[in-house]
Design a protein around this motif. Sequence first.
Motif, PDB file in Angstrom:
ATOM      1  N   SER A 182       0.829  -1.214   0.000  1.00  8.14           N
ATOM      2  CA  SER A 182       0.000   0.000   0.000  1.00  8.14           C
ATOM      3  C   SER A 182       0.858   1.256   0.000  1.00  8.14           C
ATOM      4  O   SER A 182       0.367   2.350  -0.273  1.00  8.14           O
ATOM      5  N   GLU A 183       2.146   1.116   0.329  1.00  7.52           N
ATOM      6  CA  GLU A 183       3.042   2.281   0.361  1.00  7.52           C
ATOM      7  C   GLU A 183       3.822   2.440  -0.940  1.00  7.52           C
ATOM      8  O   GLU A 183       4.865   3.098  -0.964  1.00  7.52           O
ATOM      9  N   TRP A 184       3.332   1.863  -2.038  1.00  3.70           N
ATOM     10  CA  TRP A 184       4.094   1.919  -3.286  1.00  3.70           C
ATOM     11  C   TRP A 184       4.335   3.352  -3.747  1.00  3.70           C
ATOM     12  O   TRP A 184       5.335   3.645  -4.408  1.00  3.70           O
TER      13      TRP A 184
ATOM     14  N   VAL B 133      13.922   1.063   1.663  1.00  4.61           N
ATOM     15  CA  VAL B 133      13.467   0.258   2.799  1.00  4.61           C
ATOM     16  C   VAL B 133      12.600   1.139   3.700  1.00  4.61           C
ATOM     17  O   VAL B 133      13.025   2.224   4.097  1.00  4.61           O
ATOM     18  N   HIS B 134      11.397   0.663   4.001  1.00  4.43           N
ATOM     19  CA  HIS B 134      10.504   1.381   4.919  1.00  4.43           C
ATOM     20  C   HIS B 134      10.187   0.460   6.090  1.00  4.43           C
ATOM     21  O   HIS B 134       9.791  -0.689   5.880  1.00  4.43           O
ATOM     22  N   VAL B 135      10.395   0.957   7.313  1.00  4.32           N
ATOM     23  CA  VAL B 135      10.170   0.129   8.507  1.00  4.32           C
ATOM     24  C   VAL B 135       9.417   0.914   9.586  1.00  4.32           C
ATOM     25  O   VAL B 135       9.405   2.143   9.570  1.00  4.32           O
ATOM     26  N   HIS B 136       8.826   0.143  10.510  1.00  3.77           N
ATOM     27  CA  HIS B 136       8.201   0.730  11.703  1.00  3.77           C
ATOM     28  C   HIS B 136       9.059   0.318  12.900  1.00  3.77           C
ATOM     29  O   HIS B 136       8.559  -0.254  13.863  1.00  3.77           O
ATOM     30  N   SER B 137      10.341   0.570  12.818  1.00  4.04           N
ATOM     31  CA  SER B 137      11.259   0.135  13.880  1.00  4.04           C
ATOM     32  C   SER B 137      10.948   0.911  15.173  1.00  4.04           C
ATOM     33  O   SER B 137      10.544   2.081  15.123  1.00  4.04           O
TER      34      SER B 137
ATOM     35  N   ASN C 197       4.298   9.975  13.120  1.00  5.44           N
ATOM     36  CA  ASN C 197       3.325   8.997  13.654  1.00  5.44           C
ATOM     37  C   ASN C 197       3.236   7.755  12.785  1.00  5.44           C
ATOM     38  O   ASN C 197       2.155   7.185  12.607  1.00  5.44           O
ATOM     39  N   HIS C 198       4.388   7.325  12.273  1.00  5.01           N
ATOM     40  CA  HIS C 198       4.360   6.209  11.330  1.00  5.01           C
ATOM     41  C   HIS C 198       5.634   5.341  11.425  1.00  5.01           C
ATOM     42  O   HIS C 198       5.550   4.187  11.816  1.00  5.01           O
ATOM     43  N   GLY C 199       6.812   5.884  11.091  1.00  2.00           N
ATOM     44  CA  GLY C 199       8.025   5.063  11.072  1.00  2.00           C
ATOM     45  C   GLY C 199       9.180   5.777  10.414  1.00  2.00           C
ATOM     46  O   GLY C 199       9.366   6.980  10.602  1.00  2.00           O
TER      47      GLY C 199
END
Length: 258
Positions: free
Chosen positions: A75-77, A94-98, A157-159
């Motif tokens: 969904s984050e394309w 690279v997208h993360v919610h670390s 509020n996301h990552g």
Amino acid sequence: MSRPTHIALRRGIVTLCRNMRALGLNHGMAGNVSARVAGGFLITPSARAYESMQPEDIVLMDNSGRYEGSLLPSSEWRMHAAILRARKDAEAVVHVHSPYATALSCLRLPIPSFHYMVAKAGGTNIRCSAYAPFGSDELARTMLVALKGRRACLLANHGMICFGPDLDHALLLATEVEALAMQYWLARCAGRPVLLSAADMQLVLARFSAYGKAPQELPEGFVNPLAPPQRRAAPASKRDATRRRRAPVNARPRPKRR
Ligand SMILES: [Zn+2]
């Protein structure tokens, strides 16, 4: 699905996703990864567990935002497409919610120059974007603003999102940003971190630009502030080297008397 293309890159994305999980950068199905290919990019599918993900599940998208195959792209394309379109130095995203980067993003706190390693993201700080709903064009836009002159940013509020010249470097930067977020968090818990000055950070940025490069890899006339040590000539032969390593006979410990 017909035989997938870019099979080596697909395998690389699957391996990276499993490594992200093992490194504690992502939990559940959060996060996503992409890599540039001719005419578009490969991206992780939507709502797929990393453990069962296979190379053929990775979705191929073109530069117009159309996808191939039966699985939906992440969904984050839009964020991935925006980076790959705007930043020619990006080959993988690279997208993360670390945990720590996300915690700071919820406080809308950028990571300032509390540690010289902040320069790894390309500048004197790591910004936090303005808030926008996940998956939206607006998020892709606010992210690009926060990424100006940087290779990583926090997303309010996301990552966190970052990119690199290949998958390995993008993952490495994600781990470095998460480590910095944790260190900044801990320093703030203990007091008020002392920030490095703009001049301190400019010196670090200059050093990083030459980091790990041999003299012949640097542009002509570049004054390397991190000049490597002098290289010594190799020993004449293996035998000489072995002889040199061997301790002299009279240095051997004497047997104990009984
Ligand atoms: Zn996300």
